[in-house]
Design an enzyme around this catalytic site. Structure first.
Site, short mmCIF file in Angstrom:
data_model
loop_
_atom_site.label_atom_id
_atom_site.label_comp_id
_atom_site.label_asym_id
_atom_site.label_seq_id
_atom_site.Cartn_x
_atom_site.Cartn_y
_atom_site.Cartn_z
N LEU A 102 2.95 6.68 2.04
CA LEU A 102 4.14 7.17 1.34
C LEU A 102 3.79 8.22 0.30
O LEU A 102 4.67 8.92 -0.20
CB LEU A 102 4.86 6.00 0.65
N PRO A 142 0.80 -1.23 0.00
CA PRO A 142 0.00 0.00 0.00
C PRO A 142 0.83 1.27 0.00
O PRO A 142 1.87 1.36 0.68
CB PRO A 142 -0.83 -0.12 1.28
N CYS A 143 0.34 2.27 -0.74
CA CYS A 143 1.11 3.50 -0.95
C CYS A 143 0.64 4.67 -0.11
O CYS A 143 1.31 5.71 -0.05
CB CYS A 143 1.04 3.90 -2.43
N GLN A 144 -0.52 4.55 0.56
CA GLN A 144 -1.15 5.74 1.15
C GLN A 144 -0.25 6.52 2.09
O GLN A 144 -0.25 7.75 2.08
CB GLN A 144 -2.44 5.34 1.88
#
Length: 381
Positions: A76, A72-74
């Site tokens: 970052l 998951p990127c949220q």
């Protein structure tokens, strides 16, 4: 046939990109709804739904040649809260990595481990998060390197993403997959800056992965647009007028220029909060007519959903982008089965990896490494 595990699998877009030459031994995602779409496309039982923290090495069959992890990127993302690898979502990298460590201790170390995330991972916590990832590879005797690839080279969507590719240090590399120094657009200034902040050990384990430039993309955003979409309706004339009223003079000038283009033009629109001349916050509709869609996003709220405006001479109409159009922007074929609910389908595609990018990496790095041709080998330096 090379094989792989797919983690944070979503709708299986990494699997779609790797293609039929690859055998998926195991796939995992936390999201039950995404798991249903994965199974609709890849078969019943093709994915294990559950928290990666609860997956153990004994649950994974065989030994994978490659492990894919689009974690998951949220936390970052520039739009996120800045928690980085300590965040609840992006922090799932660590249980994923502990699972990789378990495989290594079990004598089943994958030849290649690939991580995919937003480019904000390079600068999160002043580069410390990226350095932690590279140090994790180094501690387990994996050499690694990063590449920044914009999906716009392959599909009409502006979507730069970071790919960190780690390779077990006893794997022999073929000629042509690494360079002695940063080269071309794969190694952006942000990546070079992040590399400069790595520890001496991580730097000594670094590889400048490289690939040939892809052929010039010949598809335009307009080519992907549906005349009669099933998932959305065209706006009424009043709704389109309202959307135009939200545009600044600069954006209205773009619409007028599109009217005079002599061909049908399709613009991509996002609504953004801006400050007007008095300093007050106002919502603006911002449009682009460069034959590219904006990057598909997944945050909650209507403003995160992309709209389109079709301009054909004096005729102007607008609507939400359709779910099939979002799938096309991710490089998925039209027979790919999408969720019936709009928001679920939009979230699925916006949260995925662009399949043609994965295919290009497979063709120019993964497959040459795993299936080398005689005479094309050299030991990893």
């Amino acid at each position: 046939m090379p094989n792989f595990y797919e983690f944070f699998a979503g709708g299986g877009m990494a699997r779609a990109g790797l293609g039929s030459r690859w055998d998926c031994l195991f796939a995992n995602d936390f999201d039950r709804k995404k798991g249903e779409t994965y199974e609709a496309n890849w078969g019943k039982g093709a994915l294990t739904v559950g928290d990666v923290k609860k997956v153990e090495a004994k649950d994974l069959p065989g030994q994978a040649d490659l492990v894919w992890g689009s974690f998951p990127c949220q936390d970052l993302s520039l739009a996120g809260g800045g928690a980085g690898l300590k965040g609840e979502r992006s922090g799932t990298f660590w249980p994923f990595w502990r699972l990789m460590q378990s495989l290594i201790k079990d004598g089943r170390a994958p030849s290649i481990i690939v991580l995919e995330n937003v480019c904000g991972a390079l600068t999160s916590h002043q580069g410390k998060d990226f350095a932690a990832i590279c140090a994790a590879f180094a501690r387990e005797n994996y050499r690694c390197g990063g590449m920044v690839i914009d999906a716009a080279d392959f599909v009409p969507q502006s979507r730069p993403r970071l790919f960190v590719i780690g390779i077990r240090d006893d794997v022999i590399l073929p000629d042509g997959v690494i360079a002695g120094e940063p080269v071309n657009d794969w190694h952006t200034q942000a990546l070079r800056n992040a590399h400069a902040k790595l520890s001496p050990r991580a730097k000594s384990n670094w590889l400048w992965w490289t690939m040939p430039r892809p052929p010039v993309r010949n598809s335009r955003f307009a080519d992907l647009i549906e005349d009669s979409p099933k998932s959305v309706n065209w706006h009424t004339a009043a709704e389109t007028k309202q959307l135009l009223s939200m545009m600044s003079d600069v954006n209205l000038e773009k619409v007028e220029a599109a009217k005079n283009a002599g061909r049908r033009m399709v613009g991509a629109i996002y609504k953004r909060t801006r400050h007007d001349e008095t300093g007050a916050k106002v919502q603006r509709a911002e449009i682009r007519f460069d034959d590219l869609a904006g990057c598909l996003r997944t945050p909650a709220g209507g403003s995160s959903r992309q709209l389109i405006m079709v301009v054909d001479g004096e005729k102007v109409k607008s609507r939400l982008i359709s779910t099939r159009e979002t799938a096309r922007l991710m490089g998925l074929p039209d027979d790919y089965i999408l969720p019936a609910r709009y928001n679920e389908a939009y979230h699925l595609t916006g949260d995925g990896v662009v399949a043609p990018v994965v295919r290009y990496l497979a063709a120019h790095i993964f497959e040459p490494v795993l299936m080398p041709q005689p005479g094309d080998m050299k030991e990893a330096a």
